[in-house]
Design a protein around this motif. Structure first.
Motif, PDB file in Angstrom:
ATOM      1  N   ALA A   1      14.394 -29.427   1.448  1.00  0.00           N
ATOM      2  CA  ALA A   1      12.989 -28.390   1.476  1.00  0.00           C
ATOM      3  C   ALA A   1      13.417 -27.343   1.141  1.00  0.00           C
ATOM      4  CB  ALA A   1      12.550 -28.369   2.888  1.00  0.00           C
ATOM      5  N   ASN A   2      12.524 -26.563   0.331  1.00  0.00           N
ATOM      6  CA  ASN A   2      12.771 -25.020  -0.185  1.00  0.00           C
ATOM      7  C   ASN A   2      13.355 -24.186   1.078  1.00  0.00           C
ATOM      8  OD1 ASN A   2      11.863 -25.684  -2.609  1.00  0.00           O
ATOM      9  ND2 ASN A   2       9.993 -24.872  -2.425  1.00  0.00           N
ATOM     10  N   THR A   3      14.032 -23.291   0.854  1.00  0.00           N
ATOM     11  CA  THR A   3      14.628 -22.502   1.897  1.00  0.00           C
ATOM     12  C   THR A   3      13.539 -21.374   2.647  1.00  0.00           C
ATOM     13  OG1 THR A   3      15.276 -20.901   0.328  1.00  0.00           O
ATOM     14  CG2 THR A   3      16.908 -22.527   1.203  1.00  0.00           C
ATOM     15  N   VAL A   4      12.595 -21.177   1.513  1.00  0.00           N
ATOM     16  CA  VAL A   4      11.353 -20.241   2.184  1.00  0.00           C
ATOM     17  C   VAL A   4      10.163 -20.873   1.641  1.00  0.00           C
ATOM     18  CG1 VAL A   4      12.762 -18.134   2.329  1.00  0.00           C
ATOM     19  CG2 VAL A   4      11.501 -18.839   0.251  1.00  0.00           C
ATOM     20  N   GLY A   5       9.068 -20.640   2.310  1.00  0.00           N
ATOM     21  CA  GLY A   5       7.840 -21.013   1.906  1.00  0.00           C
ATOM     22  C   GLY A   5       6.654 -20.147   2.322  1.00  0.00           C
ATOM     23  N   GLY A   6       5.519 -20.339   1.796  1.00  0.00           N
ATOM     24  CA  GLY A   6       4.378 -19.397   2.145  1.00  0.00           C
ATOM     25  C   GLY A   6       3.145 -20.136   2.896  1.00  0.00           C
ATOM     26  N   TYR A   7       2.935 -21.546   2.964  1.00  0.00           N
ATOM     27  CA  TYR A   7       1.983 -21.972   3.649  1.00  0.00           C
ATOM     28  C   TYR A   7       2.079 -21.708   5.130  1.00  0.00           C
ATOM     29  CZ  TYR A   7       1.171 -24.572  -0.756  1.00  0.00           C
ATOM     30  OH  TYR A   7       1.051 -24.910  -2.162  1.00  0.00           O
ATOM     31  N   PRO A   8       0.661 -21.826   5.848  1.00  0.00           N
ATOM     32  CA  PRO A   8       0.789 -21.687   7.125  1.00  0.00           C
ATOM     33  C   PRO A   8       1.520 -22.840   7.784  1.00  0.00           C
ATOM     34  CG  PRO A   8      -1.528 -21.269   6.380  1.00  0.00           C
ATOM     35  CD  PRO A   8      -0.571 -21.835   5.116  1.00  0.00           C
ATOM     36  N   ARG A   9       2.383 -22.319   8.838  1.00  0.00           N
ATOM     37  CA  ARG A   9       3.129 -23.457   9.761  1.00  0.00           C
ATOM     38  C   ARG A   9       2.334 -23.820  10.966  1.00  0.00           C
ATOM     39  NH1 ARG A   9       6.439 -18.163   9.418  1.00  0.00           N
ATOM     40  NH2 ARG A   9       4.427 -17.609   9.056  1.00  0.00           N
ATOM     41  N   ILE A  10       1.961 -24.967  11.044  1.00  0.00           N
ATOM     42  CA  ILE A  10       1.305 -25.272  12.265  1.00  0.00           C
ATOM     43  C   ILE A  10       2.231 -25.885  13.528  1.00  0.00           C
ATOM     44  CG2 ILE A  10       0.582 -27.829  11.501  1.00  0.00           C
ATOM     45  CD1 ILE A  10      -2.186 -27.059  12.890  1.00  0.00           C
ATOM     46  N   ALA A  11       3.384 -26.409  13.136  1.00  0.00           N
ATOM     47  CA  ALA A  11       4.223 -27.038  14.055  1.00  0.00           C
ATOM     48  C   ALA A  11       5.551 -27.362  13.515  1.00  0.00           C
ATOM     49  CB  ALA A  11       3.332 -28.599  14.509  1.00  0.00           C
ATOM     50  N   THR A  12       6.346 -27.731  14.546  1.00  0.00           N
ATOM     51  CA  THR A  12       7.787 -28.304  13.958  1.00  0.00           C
ATOM     52  C   THR A  12       8.105 -29.746  14.785  1.00  0.00           C
ATOM     53  OG1 THR A  12       8.208 -25.836  13.787  1.00  0.00           O
ATOM     54  CG2 THR A  12      10.098 -27.373  13.452  1.00  0.00           C
ATOM     55  N   VAL A  13       8.376 -30.593  13.868  1.00  0.00           N
ATOM     56  CA  VAL A  13       8.909 -31.883  14.448  1.00  0.00           C
ATOM     57  C   VAL A  13      10.190 -31.544  14.990  1.00  0.00           C
ATOM     58  CG1 VAL A  13       9.645 -34.141  14.282  1.00  0.00           C
ATOM     59  CG2 VAL A  13       7.792 -33.047  13.005  1.00  0.00           C
ATOM     60  N   ILE A  14      10.591 -31.836  16.328  1.00  0.00           N
ATOM     61  CA  ILE A  14      11.864 -31.449  16.949  1.00  0.00           C
ATOM     62  C   ILE A  14      13.409 -32.150  16.289  1.00  0.00           C
ATOM     63  CG2 ILE A  14      10.739 -30.852  19.166  1.00  0.00           C
ATOM     64  CD1 ILE A  14      12.015 -33.291  20.367  1.00  0.00           C
ATOM     65  N   GLU A  15      14.113 -31.365  16.522  1.00  0.00           N
ATOM     66  CA  GLU A  15      15.622 -32.118  15.454  1.00  0.00           C
ATOM     67  C   GLU A  15      15.910 -33.536  16.172  1.00  0.00           C
ATOM     68  OE1 GLU A  15      18.540 -29.197  16.489  1.00  0.00           O
ATOM     69  OE2 GLU A  15      19.844 -30.226  14.790  1.00  0.00           O
ATOM     70  N   ALA A  16      15.710 -33.576  17.581  1.00  0.00           N
ATOM     71  CA  ALA A  16      16.109 -34.944  17.982  1.00  0.00           C
ATOM     72  C   ALA A  16      15.322 -36.035  17.613  1.00  0.00           C
ATOM     73  CB  ALA A  16      15.956 -35.027  19.839  1.00  0.00           C
ATOM     74  N   ASP A  17      14.055 -35.681  17.058  1.00  0.00           N
ATOM     75  CA  ASP A  17      13.353 -36.969  16.439  1.00  0.00           C
ATOM     76  C   ASP A  17      13.148 -37.164  14.940  1.00  0.00           C
ATOM     77  OD1 ASP A  17      12.414 -37.852  18.712  1.00  0.00           O
ATOM     78  OD2 ASP A  17      10.558 -36.696  18.678  1.00  0.00           O
ATOM     79  N   LEU A  18      14.015 -36.016  14.177  1.00  0.00           N
ATOM     80  CA  LEU A  18      13.861 -36.090  12.669  1.00  0.00           C
ATOM     81  C   LEU A  18      14.492 -37.625  12.164  1.00  0.00           C
ATOM     82  CD1 LEU A  18      15.034 -32.401  11.630  1.00  0.00           C
ATOM     83  CD2 LEU A  18      12.840 -33.616  11.473  1.00  0.00           C
ATOM     84  N   TRP A  19      15.490 -38.030  12.791  1.00  0.00           N
ATOM     85  CA  TRP A  19      15.934 -39.369  12.282  1.00  0.00           C
ATOM     86  C   TRP A  19      15.118 -40.493  12.386  1.00  0.00           C
ATOM     87  CZ3 TRP A  19      16.368 -44.011  15.096  1.00  0.00           C
ATOM     88  CH2 TRP A  19      16.051 -43.528  16.569  1.00  0.00           C
ATOM     89  N   ARG A  20      13.988 -40.248  13.215  1.00  0.00           N
ATOM     90  CA  ARG A  20      12.790 -41.189  13.261  1.00  0.00           C
ATOM     91  C   ARG A  20      12.100 -41.294  11.968  1.00  0.00           C
ATOM     92  NH1 ARG A  20      12.789 -43.446  18.284  1.00  0.00           N
ATOM     93  NH2 ARG A  20      13.752 -42.296  20.088  1.00  0.00           N
ATOM     94  N   LEU A  21      11.772 -39.983  11.578  1.00  0.00           N
ATOM     95  CA  LEU A  21      10.981 -39.625  10.696  1.00  0.00           C
ATOM     96  C   LEU A  21      11.844 -40.043   9.148  1.00  0.00           C
ATOM     97  CD1 LEU A  21       8.213 -38.296  10.082  1.00  0.00           C
ATOM     98  CD2 LEU A  21       9.447 -35.964   9.823  1.00  0.00           C
ATOM     99  N   ALA A  22      13.269 -39.737   9.199  1.00  0.00           N
ATOM    100  CA  ALA A  22      13.964 -40.429   8.098  1.00  0.00           C
ATOM    101  C   ALA A  22      13.832 -41.945   7.878  1.00  0.00           C
ATOM    102  CB  ALA A  22      15.419 -39.919   8.134  1.00  0.00           C
ATOM    103  N   GLN A  23      13.576 -42.636   9.086  1.00  0.00           N
ATOM    104  CA  GLN A  23      13.370 -44.141   8.775  1.00  0.00           C
ATOM    105  C   GLN A  23      11.918 -44.671   8.716  1.00  0.00           C
ATOM    106  OE1 GLN A  23      15.899 -45.911   8.123  1.00  0.00           O
ATOM    107  NE2 GLN A  23      17.733 -44.644   8.562  1.00  0.00           N
ATOM    108  N   ALA A  24      11.179 -43.611   8.552  1.00  0.00           N
ATOM    109  CA  ALA A  24       9.698 -44.055   8.363  1.00  0.00           C
ATOM    110  C   ALA A  24       9.411 -44.204   6.992  1.00  0.00           C
ATOM    111  CB  ALA A  24       8.843 -42.899   8.962  1.00  0.00           C
ATOM    112  N   ARG A  25       8.616 -45.149   6.788  1.00  0.00           N
ATOM    113  CA  ARG A  25       8.487 -45.656   5.568  1.00  0.00           C
ATOM    114  C   ARG A  25       6.936 -45.155   5.019  1.00  0.00           C
ATOM    115  NH1 ARG A  25      10.807 -51.741   6.257  1.00  0.00           N
ATOM    116  NH2 ARG A  25       9.567 -52.166   4.404  1.00  0.00           N
TER     117      ARG A  25
END
Lengths: 210, 336
Positions: free
Chosen positions: B260-284
């Motif tokens: 990801a870019n280090t900064v952005g300008g779109y509205p942020r609605i939520a953040t996927v928690i760190e503990a679940d990021l690996w599941r996202l990495a394995q999502a196809r």
């Protein structure tokens, strides 16, 4: 909190250099906190990344608010860059959009753009990309709804009230008005980024193609 | 040394990332599934920041030019060493000249080829990760190509033939639905959550968002009914970390990830928690994800099982290696 290890501090009020100098002061103070491992200064905001989730986010938030309210502005005597721009042409193709939005002629947009002195208020988005404060509100133009897919590194751009020089070739939603050969990042140089926060930039027209 | 015989787009050298340069606009990069890389490094007795090859496209074929001990973690796929089937998450030793072939995943998306001693590429700005946007790090700042050779620092280990239970078998996912095609992730509402209409807030949690083909290491673009703001906003640029869910004007969210870019300008609605990021990495691509609202405290607590899993693995590997050595009459403490 933004996730479990990051907190965003957003300053109230407008995008002014006075506010940005207070963000820099806050950044210095936050740097000294042992729980902070990384800081991302934004435009009138600051993101803190912690080495571990804080025990009490509220305590950190209180500390930030107190620091914001008590710290003096931090003045940085930055370097001055004078940068030649080739305005308009294929690499500045959104000049027309800026004219349409502002109701000004291309010549006016160009002279207003290089008539201001800009300050680097944050580095980010792409390696070495500087967010510039100092854009004349008359030529402020919102980001495009459909980004350019292959904007060249070195494109002189406007995004809302912010100005900049694109750091990488790739997709970009800001409005291009010109081009410079300057490269703003080299990972093998020390420091790798050409600009630092607080540096000042003046543009001058190298050529104009309408 | 290893030689890449066959690869397709966007397979790169990655480690745990390049923290500390976001203030210069340099994103962290690093393995999308940092958990899988950590498992590989623990299995092999590596440093935790040793680099591996991250696979996103298949098949991938390499030749060992010298004896080497390795483990393939992350996804589950048909993996063959000179035609002999081997299991993912297992430590194996290859002889010089043997060929490792990894086919498309049966489950998961990203594979990690970890080698004892790690992959030796120059450290740039504190990391061996490939920074694709910046064109530096990894192997000349670019994806791997057939014919590339990579050096390893380690020798083959004296003990192999053990492995780890995959995280998906050990770590419970958040409860939600029976559909195996839907991946359930926990997310915390972010700073701009309240800028969205109540209907959009509800729809964020209720929608099974489809992962579109415009998804990569930068972020996953999701498809579903658009999320509307109460009114249009032009935000000032702010810092971005992996897991942030941004909503561009068209209303379909993007989950920001390793590149990801280090900064952005779109509205942020939520953040996927760190503990679940690996599941996202394995999502196809084409799969669906459901976000489940969680609090900061729940997000923090969710890291405990992950850390316990890694700690247990560290202990088991140490025990197994010590006992295998003593059975074989090897000198104890002779760590590779």
């Amino acid at each position: 909190m933004i996730g479990t290890r990051a907190m965003l501090f957003e300053a109230p009020g407008d995008f002014t250099m006075a506010h940005q100098r207070r963000v820099w002061a806050l950044m210095d103070a936050a740097q000294a906190r042992p729980d902070v491992c990384e800081l991302i200064p934004g435009v009138t905001n600051l993101m803190l990344i912690f080495s571990a989730p804080p025990d009490s986010p509220q305590a950190v938030a209180d500390w930030l608010c107190h620091a914001w309210n008590t710290l003096p502005e931090r003045h940085i005597e930055g370097k001055l860059f004078e940068i030649g721009v080739r305005y308009g042409g294929a690499l500045g193709e959104d000049l027309a959009a800026v004219c349409a939005h502002s109701g000004l002629s291309p010549q006016d947009v160009i002279s207003i753009h290089h008539g201001s002195e800009y300050t680097v208020c944050a580095i980010g988005s792409a390696p070495g990309f500087g967010y510039l404060h100092g854009l004349d509100p008359r030529i402020a133009t919102p980001r495009k709804t459909v980004p350019s897919l292959n904007m060249q590194a070195g494109t002189v751009i406007i995004g809302g009230m912010q100005a900049g020089i694109s750091a990488l070739t790739g997709p970009n939603g800001w409005n291009s008005i010109g081009f410079t050969d300057l490269r703003v990042f080299d990972p093998y140089k020390q420091p790798p980024a050409l600009f630092a926060v607080g540096d000042r930039i003046r543009f001058y027209p190298e050529s104009i193609e309408l | 040394m290893i030689t890449i015989l066959e690869t397709s787009a966007l397979n790169t050298v990655q480690d745990l990332g390049r923290p500390g340069y976001r203030n210069l606009g340099v994103g962290t990069s690093g393995a999308m599934d940092a958990l899988a890389l950590q498992v590989g490094n623990i299995l092999l007795g590596n440093q935790m920041d040793d680099a591996c090859i991250e696979l996103q496209t298949y098949p991938f074929v390499l030749r060992f030019d010298a004896p080497a001990t390795f483990a393939v973690t992350g996804m589950d796929a048909a993996i063959e060493l000179d035609g002999r089937t081997i299991l993912p998450w297992m430590v194996e030793t290859a002889a010089a000249g043997q060929v490792l072939r990894i086919g498309p995943p049966k489950a998961g998306a990203r594979g990690y080829i970890c080698l004892a001693g790690g992959i030796e590429v120059p450290v740039v700005l504190g990391s061996r990760s490939t920074q694709l946007r910046g064109g530096f790090g990894g192997l000349d700042g670019r994806p791997l190509e057939a014919g590339d050779t990579l050096r390893t620092t380690g020798a083959a280990l004296d003990v192999a033939g053990y492995g780890a239970l995959p995280p998906a078998a050990v770590l419970d996912a958040v409860a939600g639905g029976e559909d195996a095609k839907v991946i359930n992730l926990r997310a915390m509402p972010a700073t701009d959550y309240t800028l969205f209409t109540p209907e959009a807030q509800q729809r964020l949690w209720d929608t099974a968002w489809r992962i579109t083909p415009q998804s990569n290491r930068v972020g996953y673009r999701l498809s579903g009914a658009p999320l509307e703001l109460r009114h249009r906003v032009e935000l000032r640029s702010y810092g971005v970390i992996a897991g942030i869910v941004q909503v561009p004007p068209a209303g379909e969210p993007i989950v920001q990830l390793a590149d990801a870019n280090t900064v952005g300008g779109y509205p942020r609605i939520a953040t996927v928690i760190e503990a679940d990021l690996w599941r996202l990495a394995q999502a196809r691509i084409g799969m669906r994800i459901r976000l489940h609202e969680c609090s900061f405290a729940e997000g923090v607590a969710a890291m405990q099982p992950v850390n316990a899993y890694l700690d247990d693995l560290r202990m088991m590997v140490a025990h197994y290696r010590a006992s295998a050595r003593s059975r074989a009459g090897m000198k104890s403490g002779a760590k590779a």
